[in-house]
Design a protein around this motif. Structure first.
Motif, short mmCIF file in Angstrom:
data_model
loop_
_atom_site.label_atom_id
_atom_site.label_comp_id
_atom_site.label_asym_id
_atom_site.label_seq_id
_atom_site.Cartn_x
_atom_site.Cartn_y
_atom_site.Cartn_z
N ILE A 24 -5.33 -0.80 8.63
CA ILE A 24 -4.78 -0.81 7.27
C ILE A 24 -3.69 -1.87 7.15
CG2 ILE A 24 -3.60 0.59 5.56
CD1 ILE A 24 -4.89 3.07 6.89
N VAL A 25 -2.83 -1.94 8.16
CA VAL A 25 -1.77 -2.94 8.17
C VAL A 25 -2.37 -4.35 8.13
CG1 VAL A 25 0.12 -3.93 9.51
CG2 VAL A 25 -0.15 -1.44 9.36
N ASP A 26 -3.40 -4.57 8.92
CA ASP A 26 -4.04 -5.89 8.96
C ASP A 26 -4.60 -6.27 7.59
OD1 ASP A 26 -3.45 -6.16 11.63
OD2 ASP A 26 -5.44 -5.60 12.35
N ALA A 27 -5.16 -5.29 6.88
CA ALA A 27 -5.70 -5.58 5.55
C ALA A 27 -4.60 -5.97 4.58
CB ALA A 27 -6.47 -4.36 5.03
N GLY A 28 -3.44 -5.32 4.70
CA GLY A 28 -2.31 -5.69 3.85
C GLY A 28 -1.82 -7.09 4.15
N ILE A 29 -1.73 -7.43 5.43
CA ILE A 29 -1.30 -8.78 5.82
C ILE A 29 -2.29 -9.82 5.33
CG2 ILE A 29 -0.90 -10.29 7.80
CD1 ILE A 29 0.15 -7.78 9.29
N GLU A 30 -3.58 -9.51 5.46
CA GLU A 30 -4.62 -10.43 5.01
C GLU A 30 -4.53 -10.65 3.50
OE1 GLU A 30 -9.49 -10.96 5.13
OE2 GLU A 30 -8.52 -9.32 6.23
N ALA A 31 -4.22 -9.58 2.75
CA ALA A 31 -4.07 -9.73 1.31
C ALA A 31 -2.94 -10.70 0.97
CB ALA A 31 -3.81 -8.37 0.67
N LEU A 32 -1.85 -10.61 1.69
CA LEU A 32 -0.73 -11.52 1.48
C LEU A 32 -1.14 -12.96 1.79
CD1 LEU A 32 2.10 -9.39 3.12
CD2 LEU A 32 2.05 -10.13 0.73
N ARG A 33 -1.79 -13.15 2.92
CA ARG A 33 -2.18 -14.50 3.33
C ARG A 33 -3.23 -15.10 2.40
NH1 ARG A 33 -2.17 -13.19 9.83
NH2 ARG A 33 0.05 -13.64 10.15
#
Length: 384
Positions: A24-33
């Motif tokens: 879930i954290v990775d998906a949030g970071i990917e959304a930012l990037r």
């Protein structure tokens, strides 16, 4: 006290102590990037609303369409908007006690009158159909149910909900708001059942859920309301004139959460297993303290013991002073045992204190050791 160097153990938090799962954290970071940082549609992205529809069908057996889903800034906002969309000034909102602290206040803010129905540990903190029937009047508009419950951990069995639904069916004006935010934190043999899935209740029920508890996403602030289209449309209009849509980043993270599998998949199952181990330990330790009465919680991560044996008129703790009520007992425990708990009065249970076991086993063991020492029978005296 902590700032002055005192080792205080806090068992008051209403949130998991686990980190948000890595996927879930990775998906949030990917959304930012990826630059997914702009406004989304007011009711949520189409992908997330469809994913919620799929989740409700697979996990809960509920049939909704995406235009019956409103994604909000936390389940709390979904409850508030659901209230505003359904009640009018002078209406009555039925609330079983013990209750989550915000239910009565939200009803009042909406101009409605909360009607509190008390339950006890002896009845498993479950409101009976007879109690519901007795509380209803021509002004009754909404019944709020929370299962698994904050603060009791009680889980309504299917047959109990069916009996309540029969009462609801006899009162055409009555709606039900089913707060299911703790649905994934349920301990076998208890099983969560969605009220909207009961016969003839889908059109009478507003279902509230979210990502905070099951996925340890409290700070992501994301919940949702699933309701008949006219109520969902009204809630969406309220949201558009207050906060507008939820965080774009949190919504992308929520897609990853729902992709973990039915009822949260392996990460959620691991958290629930840890919570169950803690529940068993805390209940066992509390049951060994003379004077403590409790109903074993079947879900969530709270226990709400009746502590009335340790306070009341004329009760004093040696070397401390009078303890007239649960608030005073909680103050005694934080000052003498250095354990922070929540008095039950805010939950409509003035004889109780809420203990959260969303903490490590090492922390819980130390906290219970301190509570046992502070609650020894010879510490308390009661004048005649």
């Amino acid at each position: 006290m902590k700032e002055s160097g005192i080792d205080v153990i806090g068992l008051a938090a209403g949130e998991p102590d686990f980190d948000t799962p890595e996927e879930i954290v990775d998906a949030g970071i990917e959304a930012l990037r990826d630059g997914f940082t702009r406004y989304t549609p007011n009711t949520g992205t189409s992908k997330l609303r469809q994913a919620i529809v799929d989740k409700l069908k697979v996990d809960n057996g509920l049939e909704y369409s995406p235009d019956e889903i409103v994604v909000s800034n936390g389940a709390k906002q979904a409850i508030w908007q659901g209230l505003l969309a359904t009640v009018s000034p002078g209406d009555e909102v039925i609330i079983p006690a013990p209750y989550w602290v915000s239910y009565p206040e939200m009803a009042r803010l909406a101009g409605a009158n909360p009607v509190v129905v008390p339950t006890s540990a002896e009845q498993g903190f479950l409101m009976s159909p007879e109690q519901l029937e007795a509380a209803l009047t021509p002004k009754s508009r909404l019944l709020i149910l929370c299962t698994p419950s904050n603060p009791t951990g009680a889980v309504y069995p299917a047959e109990h909900l069916e009996a309540l639904a029969k009462v609801v069916a006899r009162h055409p004006r009555l709606l039900v708001m089913s707060d299911e935010i703790y649905e994934s934190i349920c301990y076998e043999p208890a099983r969560h059942v969605s009220f909207a899935g009961l016969p003839d209740m889908s059109g009478r029920t507003l279902t509230v859920n979210g990502f905070s508890k099951a996925y340890a996403m409290t700070g992501w602030r994301l919940g949702y309301l699933a309701a008949p289209k006219h109520f969902a449309k009204a809630a969406a209009a309220i949201q558009s004139q207050s906060t507008s849509g939820a965080s774009s980043i949190a919504q992308q993270a929520a897609l990853a959460a729902l992709a973990l599998g039915p009822r949260g998949g392996k990460p959620v199952a691991q958290m629930v297993a840890a919570f169950r181990e803690r529940r068993d330990y805390v209940v066992e330790r509390l049951q060994q303290i003379p004077g403590v009465k409790l109903a074993e919680p079947q879900g969530a991560f709270y226990v709400l013991p009746d502590m009335s044996a340790f306070f009341g008129p004329g009760v004093e703790a040696k070397g401390y002073g009078p303890i007239p009520d649960a608030d005073a007992l909680a103050m005694y425990l934080i000052q003498q045992a250095h354990v922070a708990l929540v008095p039950g009065d805010a939950f409509g249970a003035p004889e109780c204190i809420r203990i959260s076991y969303a903490a490590s086993m090492a922390t819980l063991k130390e906290a219970l050791d301190r509570l046992v020492r502070a609650l020894q029978p010879d510490v308390f005296t009661r004048s005649s």
